[in-house]
Design an enzyme around this catalytic site. Sequence first.
Site, PDB file in Angstrom:
ATOM      1  N   CYS A 183       0.801  -1.222   0.000  1.00 46.97           N
ATOM      2  CA  CYS A 183       0.000   0.000   0.000  1.00 46.97           C
ATOM      3  C   CYS A 183       0.835   1.274   0.000  1.00 46.97           C
ATOM      4  CB  CYS A 183      -0.943   0.015   1.194  1.00 46.97           C
ATOM      5  SG  CYS A 183      -0.100  -0.188   2.768  1.00 46.97           S
ATOM      6  N   HIS A 191      -2.253   7.190   2.804  1.00 44.14           N
ATOM      7  CA  HIS A 191      -0.794   7.234   2.946  1.00 44.14           C
ATOM      8  C   HIS A 191      -0.270   8.392   2.096  1.00 44.14           C
ATOM      9  CE1 HIS A 191      -1.018   3.613   5.107  1.00 44.14           C
ATOM     10  NE2 HIS A 191      -0.508   2.750   4.270  1.00 44.14           N
TER      11      HIS A 191
END
Lengths: 356, 356, 356, 356
Positions: free
Chosen positions: B155, B249
Amino acid sequence: MKKISVGILGATGMVGQQYVQLLANHPWFDVCFFASSELSAGKIYAEAVSGRWHMNMPIPERFLNLPVHRMDEIELAKRSCDFVFSAVSNDAAKIYEELYARNGIPVISNAAYHRRSADVPVLIPEVNPDHAQIIPIQQKNRNWERGFIVAKPNCSLQSYMIPLSPLHQQFKVKRLIITTLQAVSGAGYPGVSSLDIMDNVIPYIANEEEKSEQEPLKIWGHIQDNFISSTNNIAISAHCNRVPVLDGHLACISVQFEQKPDKEEILSIWKNFRGLPLPSAPDRPIIYREECNRPQPRQDRNAGNGMSVTIGRLRDCSIFDYRFVALSHNTIRGAAGGGILNAEFLMQQGYLEGIC
Amino acid sequence: MKKISVGILGATGMVGQQYVQLLANHPWFDVCFFASSELSAGKIYAEAVSGRWHMNMPIPERFLNLPVHRMDEIELAKRSCDFVFSAVSNDAAKIYEELYARNGIPVISNAAYHRRSADVPVLIPEVNPDHAQIIPIQQKNRNWERGFIVAKPNCSLQSYMIPLSPLHQQFKVKRLIITTLQAVSGAGYPGVSSLDIMDNVIPYIANEEEKSEQEPLKIWGHIQDNFISSTNNIAISAHCNRVPVLDGHLACISVQFEQKPDKEEILSIWKNFRGLPLPSAPDRPIIYREECNRPQPRQDRNAGNGMSVTIGRLRDCSIFDYRFVALSHNTIRGAAGGGILNAEFLMQQGYLEGIC
Amino acid sequence: MKKISVGILGATGMVGQQYVQLLANHPWFDVCFFASSELSAGKIYAEAVSGRWHMNMPIPERFLNLPVHRMDEIELAKRSCDFVFSAVSNDAAKIYEELYARNGIPVISNAAYHRRSADVPVLIPEVNPDHAQIIPIQQKNRNWERGFIVAKPNCSLQSYMIPLSPLHQQFKVKRLIITTLQAVSGAGYPGVSSLDIMDNVIPYIANEEEKSEQEPLKIWGHIQDNFISSTNNIAISAHCNRVPVLDGHLACISVQFEQKPDKEEILSIWKNFRGLPLPSAPDRPIIYREECNRPQPRQDRNAGNGMSVTIGRLRDCSIFDYRFVALSHNTIRGAAGGGILNAEFLMQQGYLEGIC
Amino acid sequence: MKKISVGILGATGMVGQQYVQLLANHPWFDVCFFASSELSAGKIYAEAVSGRWHMNMPIPERFLNLPVHRMDEIELAKRSCDFVFSAVSNDAAKIYEELYARNGIPVISNAAYHRRSADVPVLIPEVNPDHAQIIPIQQKNRNWERGFIVAKPNCSLQSYMIPLSPLHQQFKVKRLIITTLQAVSGAGYPGVSSLDIMDNVIPYIANEEEKSEQEPLKIWGHIQDNFISSTNNIAISAHCNRVPVLDGHLACISVQFEQKPDKEEILSIWKNFRGLPLPSAPDRPIIYREECNRPQPRQDRNAGNGMSVTIGRLRDCSIFDYRFVALSHNTIRGAAGGGILNAEFLMQQGYLEGIC
């Protein structure tokens, strides 16, 4: 030892309050003059900060009734204090710091304004103590008799300047890519709105990357021809972010040296680095943590009463030489604590002596 | 069009739940098989996730009573589903992903385990669609008839791989220094303790820097001699941090190319980059924001239903060529959404066709 | 159906922005007039909110270039809009809401100023729809021809007024002790400083306890002698706290009735309570959750597009009759969404009809 | 004065660590015995807490190499320590607290298990010091010679029991409706997942409301016929919430007395309330703040080294007599600090004397 008398310019703001708290029981300095903007001037201190005192200790008793003066009450300042800490905004710094210095009152400043003045040192006593020698030159340049201005650097760069400097002395820093994760207290009060930072990151802080890239070059520079000449063989690139943390600026650092040191040499230099014999100086300005997940703001910001830098995760870099993480308390080492340490150092070196 | 039947391995965990939510109304895929660890197996889905359903929508009605099977009920799986999404832990991936593939059931995986297998593609359809061509080779290598394994990357790297790849095609990325600020949802549930992350940053995530440095080299690699050969002219160095953000993120990127493009060329490539004609693909996989303080996790993570990457702050770098900030939703594009996009792409390319 | 034209007073503030977002695709209302304070007046909307647009969707395209007028451009307002939503401060409400109403423009207000005016209804359509009948009386009292003012209640009390009202009808609420845990968005922008609320609770919100205690008495009151007479047999005591939550006001409620209902009666009333047939009205204004730990702000605030109240934990009380927990989205149901629902209701009832 | 030797049962958990930190330099007590569950037993302390030391100070040097024993090494415990602090789970408390007491080792407990035992006092030295007199009765009841068990109350109720008790003595508390806003550290480590509490409130804590309602009745009860008889003229109703705060439980209190005191009487009682002459007792156990928005967890939790309760906002109540807000540090006064104060008090009263 008789304490010397100090004033605080901008005494009612966040940094001013930090000065008030940190100087409450200082062994050398006795706060006896407060100045502030028009809004607070004329009130007593307790009244002036009523509803906006943000320190974790109560206002020290003996400051409660101290009057807050206008910034331009210079005659009173001359009679009251041997030197002043300046915790004012850049705009006020532009006007008042020279006024005080010209009137014979040394100014230990937190403001950014004079950091770019070539004869004003940007001082970290553990890093560039020799820059204090610009003081008599500055006084001569400007025709000032006793006053002078000494600045401290921006809060964002303390965490890496202190650990990098002893390495720089031996191995010469060449390239530096830094990403900072900075606390909300760095923006003052009210500063960052909760609506902007809760469950969020703001990847931008106005002027912060410029300061983070330029101030180190001056700090690592040298006195030359009546001025401090910035070093010009170092390239620095900074990303500055605001994160939902109350206090403590963290930096992720990738560094390349002219000569690559061994990892053991670095650790040994850091472990042997000792502080100055001054009241606010931490015994160990650099604390290296062996754990894989340190430093952390909440766990490490108060190390050395907020004056130590905590570092960790020294590891190889596939592009530069090494990577590491560093943390410094932005409102103590990075603001009022750093200013007080500067004053203590200048006092010890005799630059504030003639006045007392 | 008849929907094809899919299963979810690890259906009761955080990523499994995300699959359940995202597939509730999928136009092509019909979830009809759930498998999970011993703890949940034997229960109906509602019971198995009772007290630990973490999605923001309620459990889709028609999944409430679907039974949760053991991971090794392979004969049932063969009868029930055309392919499976794997949202299991690395340890379970090691055991079960090959079991399913060997038994003729393609596995679209979120686990890290097979990303290092040289004949398993690490696929982002907008970035390395040609890597799907390893599938028949993988089947031949392993003597599998219809099953195969396709992985999606970690990710942490989606936010920069998607915007960098179209630049890499033309100008060749040479060096990359990245600092990530990653959300707590990336650690699953219960994952990060509130005591560890409130008012704090953790400058370490186990194995995350290694993945962030190695997986891009495979994604930018090429099929050669029956395997995917990682590119070897690129150096990547990553700092990975956990920050008090729920989802999203963020990465601060410094990049050097073989040939330095103009800033306008970069912006033009990003602005003209269009998505694939697939149900979960965003029309604009790359969104460039002009504001000085974007992207921000809370403001931008849901762009393109969590499948777009938002970038900003493209600026010169005094050391490398450029710097910028990128953001991607870690549990959508970076997890279940990315897996679903992979399946859609493989279906469209005919790799899942023979099965339906 | 031809849409009717509406204006937004205070269009550039937080609540104004919420109106803009919620009305972007409204089936009945067409926003065509923006007014704001001197600071924004004269700019186009995109410019006026530049750098301070706080919604999670981008500014709707067709509003980008709409001009922002001065609040006192009343002739233009008369030509442009059939009624206005008022999202202005109390001080501005005092001056301008009567100005618009006097000039024939109905005002659907979010401000607190007129909630205390005895001929202004404080309206929640599911709770006191009959209070709309004060409108012709208000017009007669004030000698207004077509204009009128309708207020919505304070955001803090929506979460308990909606579930308590159907119980009050049958069993008569007698005593109510409430503790609220309110989100930071309730204070507007910049509102609550991150330094005040991170890792903290502020057990005080100015004037909030007074509003929480008095407004329900008016909402549960009756039209009598040309005025709305507050009920006087109910005692309410409120504690209001600010907590580090972005959106969603939660309330812990202890309630005593004149006649104590059975627990099953209460649950049955709540489960059978249905919404009004209006575009913004949720089908189920009251959602009862059986889980022991619900409602929760982040999980439940968006129920019914932010217009439903979620409740849970109905349990006996050793002092009063029952205790429960209730949650409502403070910037949707508690602000702009509540205002829009009021306008829809008044339109349906014919109070806005004569104008279109 | 010779220090007396103490052990800590459950020394490696969160509360155990708090004991270790608070006892590092205690003037009376010398920690020389650690016991813990099977997982930690057999290791030295530094190893046993490695990676999960959650205090803000480093592990005190002299505890680093202290061995951690099994809970059932009772002979060693008898030789090593004069009494023990118990910071174990309820399940372990059930087994081991009686084992230690039966073997002649007094147990100062943090666990809930024995709070319901009718001959075990639930002690707050400033509130019910006379309950210590049950100790010889308990020993007689249970045929124990030197050992005994003393419990401290649940962390949630310290904030209101301390300020209410001196009022209760004079005016008799009759009814109490309380809403608590409790910190995440109250749930231990890892405790509350960040995914559950960031940007959220959880309006439920298992068993917390029951404890908050029942324990005060025992604390305000009296020794009668060999047991402590709970008072039965007081009704308490509690709502307990978990909020995103690290430390510090806040309570909103509505109270009715048998005889309503004047507001001035209350303030005077609180302002004149003084602490016990014990090392951990704060000089002022009750601190009343005049500001309209205090107490606040982050600002006030450390008052009196975390042992004082801070209160504010005393105001009339339209239903009961008064309302106020109270705050107490849940892991200091509410856990280890409270246990240590109990031991100090029992020592001073001679209950631990015979042993040393």
